[in-house]
Motif scaffolding. Structure first.
Motif, mmCIF file in Angstrom:
data_model
loop_
_atom_site.group_PDB
_atom_site.id
_atom_site.type_symbol
_atom_site.label_atom_id
_atom_site.label_comp_id
_atom_site.label_asym_id
_atom_site.label_seq_id
_atom_site.Cartn_x
_atom_site.Cartn_y
_atom_site.Cartn_z
ATOM 1 N N ARG A 245 57.930 40.474 16.958
ATOM 2 C CA ARG A 245 57.242 38.770 17.760
ATOM 3 C C ARG A 245 55.867 39.214 17.024
ATOM 4 N NH1 ARG A 245 54.853 37.575 23.325
ATOM 5 N NH2 ARG A 245 53.916 40.166 22.731
ATOM 6 N N ARG A 246 55.586 38.235 16.894
ATOM 7 C CA ARG A 246 54.168 37.619 16.281
ATOM 8 C C ARG A 246 53.336 36.665 17.160
ATOM 9 N NH1 ARG A 246 52.464 39.179 11.956
ATOM 10 N NH2 ARG A 246 53.754 38.969 10.232
ATOM 11 N N SER A 247 52.320 38.099 17.361
ATOM 12 C CA SER A 247 51.152 38.106 18.217
ATOM 13 C C SER A 247 49.891 37.102 18.164
ATOM 14 C CB SER A 247 51.024 38.641 19.767
ATOM 15 O OG SER A 247 50.123 38.395 20.950
ATOM 16 N N GLY A 248 49.179 36.389 17.367
ATOM 17 C CA GLY A 248 48.127 35.793 16.841
ATOM 18 C C GLY A 248 48.744 36.755 14.926
ATOM 19 N N ARG A 249 47.227 37.310 15.083
ATOM 20 C CA ARG A 249 47.530 38.074 13.866
ATOM 21 C C ARG A 249 48.469 38.982 13.611
ATOM 22 N NH1 ARG A 249 41.683 37.823 10.532
ATOM 23 N NH2 ARG A 249 43.676 38.678 8.775
ATOM 24 N N GLU A 250 48.504 40.104 14.969
ATOM 25 C CA GLU A 250 49.036 41.069 15.265
ATOM 26 C C GLU A 250 51.156 40.708 14.953
ATOM 27 O OE1 GLU A 250 46.052 43.881 17.675
ATOM 28 O OE2 GLU A 250 47.726 42.710 18.176
ATOM 29 N N LYS A 251 52.379 41.626 14.848
ATOM 30 C CA LYS A 251 52.928 41.505 15.460
ATOM 31 C C LYS A 251 53.726 42.849 15.603
ATOM 32 C CE LYS A 251 57.318 41.870 12.010
ATOM 33 N NZ LYS A 251 57.279 42.020 10.521
ATOM 34 N N LEU B 123 58.059 53.714 20.850
ATOM 35 C CA LEU B 123 58.544 52.386 22.065
ATOM 36 C C LEU B 123 59.040 52.834 23.105
ATOM 37 C CD1 LEU B 123 59.300 50.504 18.443
ATOM 38 C CD2 LEU B 123 57.631 50.283 20.083
ATOM 39 N N PHE B 124 59.780 53.557 23.521
ATOM 40 C CA PHE B 124 60.202 53.868 24.732
ATOM 41 C C PHE B 124 59.156 53.773 25.949
ATOM 42 C CE2 PHE B 124 61.540 56.347 28.263
ATOM 43 C CZ PHE B 124 62.595 55.637 28.925
ATOM 44 N N VAL B 125 58.273 54.301 25.361
ATOM 45 C CA VAL B 125 56.879 54.810 26.295
ATOM 46 C C VAL B 125 56.366 53.824 26.575
ATOM 47 C CG1 VAL B 125 55.334 56.269 25.915
ATOM 48 C CG2 VAL B 125 56.740 57.001 25.217
ATOM 49 N N ARG B 126 56.042 52.995 25.601
ATOM 50 C CA ARG B 126 54.821 51.786 25.544
ATOM 51 C C ARG B 126 55.892 51.216 25.036
ATOM 52 N NH1 ARG B 126 50.995 49.502 23.325
ATOM 53 N NH2 ARG B 126 50.265 51.171 22.272
ATOM 54 N N ASP B 127 56.548 49.745 24.915
ATOM 55 C CA ASP B 127 56.636 48.714 24.022
ATOM 56 C C ASP B 127 55.357 47.865 23.384
ATOM 57 O OD1 ASP B 127 59.489 48.528 22.730
ATOM 58 O OD2 ASP B 127 60.097 46.975 24.887
ATOM 59 N N GLY B 128 55.812 47.283 22.485
ATOM 60 C CA GLY B 128 55.252 46.034 22.029
ATOM 61 C C GLY B 128 53.685 46.559 21.100
ATOM 62 N N ARG B 129 53.711 48.137 20.260
ATOM 63 C CA ARG B 129 53.210 48.812 19.677
ATOM 64 C C ARG B 129 52.890 47.271 18.587
ATOM 65 N NH1 ARG B 129 52.114 54.357 20.803
ATOM 66 N NH2 ARG B 129 53.168 54.811 23.122
ATOM 67 N N THR B 130 51.975 47.395 17.599
ATOM 68 C CA THR B 130 51.152 47.490 15.915
ATOM 69 C C THR B 130 52.117 48.384 15.120
ATOM 70 O OG1 THR B 130 48.964 47.928 16.437
ATOM 71 C CG2 THR B 130 49.722 45.632 17.375
#
Length: 116
Positions: free
Chosen positions: A71-77, A33-40
């Motif tokens: 955080r929810r983004s559509g159907r993804e968390k 997550l440090f490398v790239r935040d906002g992963r499913t």
């Protein structure tokens, strides 16, 4: 008061963070997550050799410690790193113990450079 809290006391935020950081898989998830935040969950799971359920359990521990927020983004968390608890641990448990040593080393360096 529960039986365990009478014996061990209440679990503090620091305890949750230390417990979460104690596991190498959870540290790897934080690194990802440090490398790239906002992963499913699917993205995180694809980088580990464990079941989806296993990754979910690790993420739950990280969330309970406040190290990961979702955080929810559509159907993804989406999962995001929250560095604040780590910083609080650093300030409380590391910084205060190293300040004198760092100051002493800096003073020694300056003294040795003045002698040379």
């Amino acid at each position: 008061m529960t039986f365990w809290s009478r014996i061990f006391g209440d679990v503090t935020d620091d305890d949750r963070v230390f417990k979460a950081l104690a596991d190498p898989t959870r540290r790897l998830l934080l690194d990802r997550l440090f490398v790239r935040d906002g992963r499913t969950l699917t993205e995180l799971e694809s980088e580990l050799d464990m079941t989806r359920f296993g990754v979910m359990k690790h993420l739950r521990v990280l969330e309970d410690a406040g190290l990961v927020v979702t955080r929810r983004s559509g159907r993804e968390k989406l999962h995001f790193l929250n560095p604040v608890p780590i910083r609080l641990i650093h300030d409380r448990w590391i910084d205060k113990y190293t300040e004198r040593q760092v100051t002493a080393l800096a003073d020694l360096k300056a003294e040795l450079e003045n002698e040379a």
